[in-house]
Design a protein around this motif. Structure first.
Motif, short mmCIF file in Angstrom:
data_model
loop_
_atom_site.label_atom_id
_atom_site.label_comp_id
_atom_site.label_asym_id
_atom_site.label_seq_id
_atom_site.Cartn_x
_atom_site.Cartn_y
_atom_site.Cartn_z
N ILE A 271 0.82 -1.22 0.01
CA ILE A 271 -0.16 0.07 -0.10
C ILE A 271 0.95 1.31 -0.03
O ILE A 271 0.44 2.19 -0.64
N GLU A 272 1.90 1.08 0.72
CA GLU A 272 2.79 2.26 0.73
C GLU A 272 3.51 2.47 -0.43
O GLU A 272 3.55 3.86 -1.31
N PHE B 27 -4.27 6.91 5.78
CA PHE B 27 -5.11 6.51 4.84
C PHE B 27 -5.22 4.95 5.04
O PHE B 27 -4.28 4.37 5.53
N TRP B 28 -6.44 4.26 5.01
CA TRP B 28 -6.60 2.76 5.18
C TRP B 28 -6.08 1.90 3.82
O TRP B 28 -6.10 2.49 2.78
N ILE C 238 -6.53 3.13 -0.21
CA ILE C 238 -5.11 3.51 -1.17
C ILE C 238 -5.40 2.50 -2.42
O ILE C 238 -5.31 2.84 -3.44
N CYS C 239 -5.76 1.25 -2.10
CA CYS C 239 -5.78 0.03 -3.09
C CYS C 239 -7.04 0.27 -4.00
O CYS C 239 -7.24 0.29 -5.21
N LEU D 121 1.02 4.25 -3.10
CA LEU D 121 0.60 5.30 -2.81
C LEU D 121 1.77 6.53 -3.14
O LEU D 121 1.87 7.46 -3.77
N ARG D 122 3.09 6.03 -2.93
CA ARG D 122 4.20 6.51 -3.46
C ARG D 122 4.50 6.77 -4.80
O ARG D 122 4.67 7.63 -5.16
N LYS D 123 3.99 5.71 -5.78
CA LYS D 123 3.87 5.58 -6.99
C LYS D 123 3.03 6.78 -7.53
O LYS D 123 3.53 7.47 -8.48
N ALA D 124 2.07 6.75 -6.94
CA ALA D 124 0.97 7.84 -7.53
C ALA D 124 1.48 9.19 -7.06
O ALA D 124 1.08 9.99 -7.79
#
Length: 154
Positions: A26-27, A117-118, A122-123, A30-33
């Motif tokens: 999940i990290e 964020f849960w 994120i997913c 989010l980091r890629k986004a």
């Protein structure tokens, strides 16, 4: 011939030992986004309480990517569903919830904006998470007096 499976406790211990605290899926998502959005950040920022998964230091925004189970998403509903080793899990998850709240309090006291964020958020919709982060950046700029409307920048 293959090995026989390990006893249940050994297998559980093995599985639990493989759960990561950094660079989780999940990290990474989010980091890629964030990277695609052009937002610069630091990862696992140990200079702050709670070591945020992502820190946008320029705007003092600390971001946490919380696993639903480990951090107690819908805890009141899910708590009765835990059937095995209840005392251990209740204590562990409730301590995580308490620690998260304390971390939020400390960071806010230092002037940081805390965004959590849960994993399912994120997913399910990383774009929505990015929009929330952009809104926090904008709000911090407004609060600092760094936003200019029109063409009369100094």
């Amino acid at each position: 011939m293959g090995k026989s499976p390990p006893p249940a406790d050994s297998k559980r211990h093995y599985i639990m030992s493989r759960i990561k605290s950094k660079n989780t899926s999940i990290e990474l998502s989010l980091r890629k986004a964030l990277w695609r959005s052009g937002i610069k950040y630091r990862k696992n920022y140990a200079k702050l309480p709670g070591t945020p998964d992502i820190a946008i230091t320029k705007y003092q925004i600390a971001i946490f990517c919380d696993g639903d189970f480990w951090h107690g998403k819908d805890w009141k509903t899910k708590k009765p569903r835990i059937k095995s080793n209840r005392e251990y899990w209740f204590k562990k998850i409730e301590r995580n919830i308490t620690r998260d709240n304390e971390t939020n309090r400390l960071l806010r006291g230092m002037g940081w904006t805390v965004v959590r964020f849960w994993g399912t958020e994120i997913c399910g919709n990383p774009g929505n998470c990015i929009d929330n982060i952009k809104e926090a950046i904008f709000q911090n700029q407004v609060d600092a007096g760094d936003v200019w409307f029109g063409s009369d920048e100094p």
